[in-house]
Enzyme design. Structure first.
Site, short mmCIF file in Angstrom:
data_model
loop_
_atom_site.label_atom_id
_atom_site.label_comp_id
_atom_site.label_asym_id
_atom_site.label_seq_id
_atom_site.Cartn_x
_atom_site.Cartn_y
_atom_site.Cartn_z
N ARG A 65 -24.92 3.00 37.94
CA ARG A 65 -24.26 3.74 36.89
C ARG A 65 -23.30 4.73 37.56
NH1 ARG A 65 -26.88 8.37 32.85
NH2 ARG A 65 -25.20 8.31 31.30
N HIS A 66 -22.25 5.13 36.86
CA HIS A 66 -21.35 6.16 37.38
C HIS A 66 -22.10 7.48 37.59
CE1 HIS A 66 -21.59 7.91 33.41
NE2 HIS A 66 -21.45 6.69 32.94
N GLY A 67 -21.53 8.35 38.38
CA GLY A 67 -22.14 9.67 38.59
C GLY A 67 -21.98 10.57 37.37
N THR A 337 -21.07 0.58 36.81
CA THR A 337 -21.08 0.32 35.38
C THR A 337 -21.69 1.50 34.62
OG1 THR A 337 -21.85 -1.31 33.74
CG2 THR A 337 -23.28 -0.96 35.61
N SER A 380 -25.80 8.12 37.85
CA SER A 380 -25.84 7.44 39.16
C SER A 380 -27.04 6.53 39.35
CB SER A 380 -25.85 8.43 40.33
OG SER A 380 -24.61 9.05 40.44
#
Ligand SMILES: *[C@@H]1O[C@H](CO)[C@@H](O)[C@H](O)[C@H]1NC(C)=O
Ligand SMILES: *[C@@H]1O[C@H](CO)[C@@H](O)[C@H](O)[C@H]1NC(C)=O
Ligand SMILES: *[C@@H]1O[C@H](CO)[C@@H](O)[C@H](O)[C@H]1NC(C)=O
Ligand SMILES: *[C@@H]1O[C@H](CO)[C@@H](O)[C@H](O)[C@H]1NC(C)=O
Ligand SMILES: *[C@@H]1O[C@H](CO)[C@@H](O)[C@H](O)[C@H]1NC(C)=O
Length: 454
Positions: A65-67, A337, A380
């Site tokens: 996952r994005h931060g 993602t 994240s």
């Protein structure tokens, strides 16, 4: 004697006025804020290189996952009401002598100001950049033979969804791995990505939108929980604690909760005064409320979700199969993602699966549930799958890591899995999912069979 009585009176009055709890003094505050939990409070600590006797890692595959990001436009609009709520809380305490926040929490609230702007909506925050960069560095020291190498196009694959927060996360991760060479990294993006946004573009997505995402049943347990006694008490208690003699709305509770957890995720060393609004037990109720939603929207609560998690699983399975067949594969594959995709994939792999469904009535029984979004899908959050070649025993092995921690996959030897076993179990899982979905949705299994491994 008189003096003594007076002293006791003063003390007991002070105690009656003061809240029994002061968030600012809490040395061990509750920091599990569901899907807005800071990665720093969840991931495994730095470790030594991963050594598996007589085995060497050959491919590192990551879905992340994005931060930490900024809230969306709608949530920022909600937060814009908070300065007014703050002023009212202060007036409640100072002028109306209502409310039970302690002095220090109230002081912190006075000094708080809104620091987020609509133009930042959904973008990666500075802390989010660091989350990704330092995660990459830890992976690099954990798998030096794979990841501690100069960048080369044919060794590494970077792919992200078409959003600022995921693209920038990929860049931060690349910087963590390759330093200044990160500029050479080409991050692939596809407008209608069926791999990293299977819930929007995949084969089953229209079906899923109709039957899950846009279906009120999906949110039923959450709504019932919101109407139930625990959440109603929470609203009552928070309203009183802040000195309101009416009940705050869900919207206001949400705004304060969001501000608390975003503040904390942006500034992991600071205290957010908005967290002082809730007791630790209340924070756990709010966490459960959100878990109830995700469980039915992206988790085990609906078997169509499990199906939707297939594409990324198929991706690492086919890559590992290629290696097994002696074909060349990149050393590192990195995908960036969103939490939905992370949850769908975990559900596809039977990771974090509880024996019972989460419902609006079993909060207490599920306190130690495995499906805890704070732990499985914070900012994240990531799943890594690593393929090994070994010299003794079965030649091909696989290890999974969740938030950098070795995941003890069911049926494996303390996290070390025979590749043959993984192939077999995933085949079984997929067969089961296909048949369940067909029964529940009235669709022939065949139309779901695009994403099988064979
Ligand atoms: C992506 O999807 C949108 C909306 O469904 C469509 O208009 C567009 O043509 C698609 N783009 C590509 C490159 O397939
Ligand atoms: C779902 O809920 C919304 C809002 O409560 C309502 O307007 C809508 O009619 C409901 N849809 C169905 C199919 O029940
Ligand atoms: C709310 O307050 C009541 C009465 O003081 C207490 O029994 C209850 O546990 C509190 N609820 C929460 C969620 O803290
Ligand atoms: C893995 O395979 C080896 C050899 O085929 C077998 O001896 C071992 O028991 C298997 N390990 C697990 C955890 O199934
Ligand atoms: C598949 O479903 C059957 C029957 O419901 C069950 O006994 C079996 O454990 C399931 N297999 C897996 C791998 O989940």
């Amino acid at each position: 004697m008189l003096l003594l009585v007076c002293g006791v009176l003063v003390i007991s009055q002070a105690m009656a006025y003061q809240q029994d709890y002061c968030y600012a003094d809490d040395e061990n505050p509750y920091l599990m804020f569901a899907t807005k939990t800071a990665y720093e409070f969840v991931h495994s600590k730095p470790r030594n290189p991963e050594v598996v006797p007589s085995c060497k890692p050959v491919q590192f595959w990551l879905l992340s996952r994005h931060g930490t990001r900024f809230p969306d436009k709608k949530d920022i609009a909600g937060m814009e009401h908070l300065p007014e709520v703050r002023d009212q809380i202060i007036r409640n305490h100072e002028e109306r002598k209502q409310g039970r926040l302690c002095e220090e929490d109230l002081e912190k609230l006075k000094r708080w100001s809104l620091s987020v702007f609509p133009a930042q909506a959904d973008n990666l925050a500075n802390q989010g950049y660091d989350d990704m960069k330092f995660m990459a560095r830890r992976f690099k020291s954990q798998f030096p033979t794979l990841l501690n190498k100069p960048y080369q196009d044919d060794l590494y694959v970077f792919r992200s969804t078409d959003k600022q927060r995921t693209k920038t996360s990929a860049k931060a991760f690349a910087e963590g791995l390759f330093g200044n060479d990160a500029d050479k990294v080409h991050v692939q993006t596809y407008p209608n990505d069926t791999l990293l946004k299977a819930y929007l573009n995949g084969r089953w997505c229209q079906r899923w939108k109709d039957l899950v995402d846009n279906n009120n049943d999906t949110f039923r347990e959450k709504s019932l929980f919101e109407m139930g006694p625990q959440m109603q008490n929470l609203i009552q208690n928070v309203s009183q604690r802040l000195g309101f003699n009416y009940r705050l709305t869900y919207r206001q509770i949400n705004d304060m909760y969001d501000m608390c957890r975003f503040d904390k995720a942006w500034n992991i060393r600071d205290i957010s005064p908005w967290c002082a609004v809730f007791s630790s037990e209340e924070l756990q109720l709010l966490e459960y409320r959100e878990d109830l939603q995700d469980y039915y929207n992206y988790g085990y609560g609906n078997s169509l979700n499990i199906k939707l998690g297939c594409p990324p699983v198929k991706d690492f399975m086919s890559r590992f199969r290629e290696i097994e067949d002696g074909n060349v594969q990149p050393t590192g594959v990195f995908y960036f993602t969103h939490r939905k995709m992370i949850q769908l994939v975990l559900a596809h792999l039977e990771i974090a699966k509880d024996d019972e469904h989460l419902t609006h009535t079993n909060y207490m029984a599920m306190k130690n549930r495995k499906w805890k979004s704070s732990l499985i899908s914070p900012f994240s959050s990531n799943l890594a799958a690593v393929f090994f070649k070994c010299e003794s025993g079965e030649q091909n092995r696989v290890m999974f890591f969740l938030q950098e921690k070795l995941y003890n996959y069911k049926g494996c030897n303390v996290g070390l899995c025979n590749w043959s076993f993984i192939k077999e179990s995933l085949k079984k899982l997929q067969t089961n999912v296909t048949s369940i979905s067909a029964v529940e949705t009235g669709m022939v299994p065949d139309s779901y069979n695009q994403c099988t491994l064979h």
